[in-house]
Write an enzyme that holds these catalytic residues in place. Structure first.
Site, PDB file in Angstrom:
ATOM      1  N   GLU A  38      58.357  93.536  50.649  1.00  0.00           N
ATOM      2  CA  GLU A  38      57.861  94.870  50.976  1.00  0.00           C
ATOM      3  C   GLU A  38      57.260  94.856  52.383  1.00  0.00           C
ATOM      4  O   GLU A  38      56.282  94.159  52.636  1.00  0.00           O
ATOM      5  CB  GLU A  38      56.790  95.293  49.963  1.00  0.00           C
ATOM      6  CG  GLU A  38      56.373  96.729  50.134  1.00  0.00           C
ATOM      7  CD  GLU A  38      55.301  97.157  49.128  1.00  0.00           C
ATOM      8  OE1 GLU A  38      54.313  96.424  48.954  1.00  0.00           O
ATOM      9  OE2 GLU A  38      55.468  98.231  48.521  1.00  0.00           O
ATOM     10  N   CYS A  58      54.192 102.950  48.338  1.00  0.00           N
ATOM     11  CA  CYS A  58      54.748 102.031  47.346  1.00  0.00           C
ATOM     12  C   CYS A  58      56.151 102.441  46.913  1.00  0.00           C
ATOM     13  O   CYS A  58      56.874 101.647  46.353  1.00  0.00           O
ATOM     14  CB  CYS A  58      53.832 102.001  46.130  1.00  0.00           C
ATOM     15  SG  CYS A  58      53.360 103.639  45.581  1.00  0.00           S
TER      16      CYS A  58
HETATM   17  P1  NAI Z   1      45.343  94.363  48.867  1.00  0.00           P
HETATM   18  O1  NAI Z   1      46.057  94.252  47.560  1.00  0.00           O
HETATM   19  O2  NAI Z   1      44.640  93.156  49.368  1.00  0.00           O
HETATM   20  O3  NAI Z   1      44.259  95.561  48.837  1.00  0.00           O
HETATM   21  C1  NAI Z   1      44.186  96.552  47.848  1.00  0.00           C
HETATM   22  C2  NAI Z   1      42.773  96.594  47.272  1.00  0.00           C
HETATM   23  O4  NAI Z   1      42.480  95.355  46.624  1.00  0.00           O
HETATM   24  C3  NAI Z   1      41.664  96.798  48.301  1.00  0.00           C
HETATM   25  O5  NAI Z   1      40.674  97.634  47.748  1.00  0.00           O
HETATM   26  C4  NAI Z   1      41.097  95.402  48.476  1.00  0.00           C
HETATM   27  O6  NAI Z   1      39.742  95.396  48.892  1.00  0.00           O
HETATM   28  C5  NAI Z   1      41.214  94.864  47.074  1.00  0.00           C
HETATM   29  N1  NAI Z   1      41.197  93.406  46.970  1.00  0.00           N
HETATM   30  C6  NAI Z   1      41.642  92.491  47.856  1.00  0.00           C
HETATM   31  N2  NAI Z   1      41.445  91.247  47.396  1.00  0.00           N
HETATM   32  C7  NAI Z   1      40.851  91.352  46.197  1.00  0.00           C
HETATM   33  C8  NAI Z   1      40.389  90.424  45.224  1.00  0.00           C
HETATM   34  N3  NAI Z   1      40.502  89.103  45.412  1.00  0.00           N
HETATM   35  N4  NAI Z   1      39.839  90.891  44.084  1.00  0.00           N
HETATM   36  C9  NAI Z   1      39.735  92.222  43.861  1.00  0.00           C
HETATM   37  N5  NAI Z   1      40.136  93.145  44.755  1.00  0.00           N
HETATM   38  C10 NAI Z   1      40.693  92.722  45.907  1.00  0.00           C
HETATM   39  O7  NAI Z   1      46.430  94.853  49.933  1.00  0.00           O
HETATM   40  P2  NAI Z   1      46.371  94.753  51.533  1.00  0.00           P
HETATM   41  O8  NAI Z   1      46.074  93.366  51.941  1.00  0.00           O
HETATM   42  O9  NAI Z   1      45.508  95.830  52.025  1.00  0.00           O
HETATM   43  O10 NAI Z   1      47.898  95.089  51.911  1.00  0.00           O
HETATM   44  C11 NAI Z   1      48.884  94.049  51.887  1.00  0.00           C
HETATM   45  C12 NAI Z   1      50.183  94.540  51.329  1.00  0.00           C
HETATM   46  O11 NAI Z   1      50.019  94.980  49.984  1.00  0.00           O
HETATM   47  C13 NAI Z   1      50.779  95.753  52.033  1.00  0.00           C
HETATM   48  O12 NAI Z   1      51.457  95.376  53.191  1.00  0.00           O
HETATM   49  C14 NAI Z   1      51.705  96.264  50.972  1.00  0.00           C
HETATM   50  O13 NAI Z   1      52.898  95.534  50.958  1.00  0.00           O
HETATM   51  C15 NAI Z   1      50.931  96.011  49.680  1.00  0.00           C
HETATM   52  N6  NAI Z   1      50.188  97.220  49.259  1.00  0.00           N
HETATM   53  C16 NAI Z   1      50.760  98.043  48.309  1.00  0.00           C
HETATM   54  C17 NAI Z   1      50.148  99.238  47.951  1.00  0.00           C
HETATM   55  C18 NAI Z   1      50.754 100.148  46.947  1.00  0.00           C
HETATM   56  O14 NAI Z   1      50.636 101.367  47.074  1.00  0.00           O
HETATM   57  N7  NAI Z   1      51.343  99.640  45.883  1.00  0.00           N
HETATM   58  C19 NAI Z   1      48.899  99.673  48.580  1.00  0.00           C
HETATM   59  C20 NAI Z   1      48.338  98.718  49.523  1.00  0.00           C
HETATM   60  C21 NAI Z   1      48.997  97.548  49.840  1.00  0.00           C
END
Ligand code: NAI
Ligand code: MG
Length: 502
Positions: free
Chosen positions: A395, A296
């Site tokens: 990002e 991040c």
């Molecule tokens: P995501 O935000 O979908 O996943 C993160 C967590 O949220 C996972 O545990 C997932 O199961 C959960 N999640 C997904 N949909 C949800 C919902 N409707 N309700 C509650 N929980 C939910 O991220 P994803 O799809 O894995 O990655 C996509 C992009 O997000 C990455 O390319 C990056 O740009 C960003 N990202 C940023 C992070 C950071 O460290 N700030 C970490 C991971 C992703």
């Protein structure tokens, strides 16, 4: 590891983790379904993990709710700290094993995951020490009354974690949540469910009362959404995409849950012409490409003052070209594969966008040779990127850097802040006045001068704008896990005035 042994289909059966950790017990998932976790360096299923759905999440939340009223609620703050300390010790004891699991789940080099697991123990130790220093204060609001505040636990915390640093980010949430007396339901990301199941085992071994920490691996739209919407969850702490945060916020609105969100960034790294070139360069390479860009707080937009621009861009491209992409368990590896095929595809889409936009590609842009399998992409540097283009605004979460020139201080600040994000920012200069002036103007939760992203348990960390809200780390994190209660005790002896007496 030789190439042959790395790429031959393994004879290994997937490891089985067939239980969820709920109410201090290891229970089967109601649905009987499993999540198949893929080793991103071989693309093989290396573990199968019981998948929680909404019913299992409900069980976990009810257990966490009961635990608030159980023995945990009666623990002294010092005893809560001791429990956290114990957990930290177990994480430290098992660091190697946990790091190996994390590396298989998310593909990070073992030397990175080892560092992260050790830091997770440091984080838990910091919050163990904080547990009995969570003080309210006395308010002299009337001479004949005693008024004070109590900082009480928010209640049941739903912690929704991403896949890039599961154990480390778990400690960022568990530490302050438990220090402040809350109970927790942990929902790891579906890409990397294993290491938090192992944390559940250590929670059990440390002897936390049943239900204080529960672990429910599951998919975001099912288990994650159920946690976000659950009427008995009092707070969600989330790290991930801002679009997911928005969905969680909607789901959380039913019972007005407290939320804190850390949603990544597009962090500016500003190099003024009076900077120490070599230091700025050396830190930039690591800051832009570590963790295969899946972090991040990357320096993903580097702005260089015009007189240094060409030299800096060429130098960082040369250094990026020397980064060793490799297998996670090879100790020479600097960066491993992406954690998932989706993430690799996303990176490649942004590389294509960069090429179409007319930006100049200085190095990388393809898949490295020698990897018939695995989600590997070369470190890639684009120069002359338009700061308004998608490559500069969105990002990537991959090893893709945008380098851009600027002409003066005012323009550097304008470019740095012309983004929807605001997590981290950094500048390099030898002018002390400029250092503080620019630091004050950058719209981000953490700004560093002549270093980058000093993430530490003592320093508050969190975003402006789309990078989220709320702070993790430091005592600011404790605030996110407490409610403030004001208590007033009247000390007067005479009859209170009664406006209804006449
Ligand atoms: P995501 O935000 O979908 O996943 C993160 C967590 O949220 C996972 O545990 C997932 O199961 C959960 N999640 C997904 N949909 C949800 C919902 N409707 N309700 C509650 N929980 C939910 O991220 P994803 O799809 O894995 O990655 C996509 C992009 O997000 C990455 O390319 C990056 O740009 C960003 N990202 C940023 C992070 C950071 O460290 N700030 C970490 C991971 C992703
Ligand atoms: Mg995986």
């Amino acid at each position: 590891m030789s190439e042959a042994s790395a790429f031959a289909p393994s004879q290994e059966e997937p490891r089985r983790y067939d239980r969820l950790f709920i109410d201090g017990e290891w229970v089967a998932a109601r649905s009987g379904r499993v999540i198949r976790s893929i080793d991103p360096s071989t693309e093989e299923v290396w573990a199968e993990v019981a998948e929680a759905d909404a019913d299992d999440v409900d069980d976990a939340v009810q257990a966490a709710r009961r635990a608030l009223r159980g023995p945990w609620g009666g623990y002294s703050p010092t005893k809560r700290g001791e429990m956290l300390s114990k957990l930290a010790g177990l994480v430290r004891r098992d660091a190697r094993r946990l790091a190996e699991i994390e590396s298989r789940d998310n593909g990070k080099p073992l030397r990175d995951t080892l560092g992260e697991v050790q830091r997770a123990a440091d984080w838990l130790t910091f919050f163990a020490g904080a547990a009995d220093k969570i003080n309210g204060h006395q308010i002299p609001y009337r001479p004949d009354a005693l008024a004070y505040t109590r900082l009480e636990p928010v209640g049941v915390v739903g912690a929704i974690l991403p896949w890039n640093s599961p154990i480390s980010l778990c400690s960022w949430k568990l530490g302050p949540a438990l220090a402040a007396g809350n109970t927790v339901v942990l929902k790891p990301a579906e890409q990397t469910p294993v290491s938090l199941v192992e944390i559940g085992r250590l929670v059990e071994e440390a002897g936390f009362p049943a239900g204080v920490v529960n672990v429910v691996p599951g998919y975001g739209p099912l288990a994650g959404a159920a946690l976000a919407a659950h009427p008995h969850v009092n707070k969600i702490s989330f790290t991930g995409h801002h679009g997911t945060a928005a969905a969680i916020m909607k789901a959380a609105s039913g019972n007005l849950k407290r939320c804190s969100f850390e949603c990544g960034g597009k962090s500016p790294y500003i190099v003024f012409a009076d900077a120490d070139f070599e230091r700025a360069l050396s830190v930039a390479v690591h800051s832009a490409f570590r963790s295969t860009g899946q972090s991040c707080s990357l320096a993903s937009r580097i702005f260089v003052e015009r007189p240094l621009y060409e030299k800096f861009a060429a130098a960082i491209a040369e250094r990026a070209g020397r980064i060793r992409v490799g297998m996670p368990f090879d100790e020479r590896t600097h960066i491993g594969p992406h954690t998932s095929a989706q993430q690799r595809d996303k990176t490649e889409q942004y590389i294509a966008l960069g090429r179409e936009s007319g930006a100049r590609i200085l190095t990388g842009g393809g898949r490295p040779r020698g990897f018939p399998r695995g989600y590997f992409v070369e470190p890639t540097v684009f120069a002359d990127v338009d700061n308004r283009s998608r490559l500069a605004r969105e990002e990537v979460f991959g090893p893709v850097l945008a380098v851009m020139p600027f002409d003066d201080e005012e323009q550097a600040v304008e470019f740095a802040n012309d983004t929807d994000y605001g997590l981290v920012g950094g500048l390099w200069t030898s002018d002390v006045g400029r250092a503080h002036r620019v630091a004050a103007k950058i719209e981000a939760g953490l700004v560093s001068v002549n270093t980058f992203r000093p993430v530490h348990y003592m320093l508050p960390y969190g975003g402006y704008k789309l990078s989220g809200f709320g702070r993790e780390n430091g005592f600011d994190a404790i605030r996110e896990y407490t409610e403030v209660k004001a208590v007033v005790v009247d000390l007067a002896q005479d009859m209170p005035a009664d406006p209804f007496a006449d």
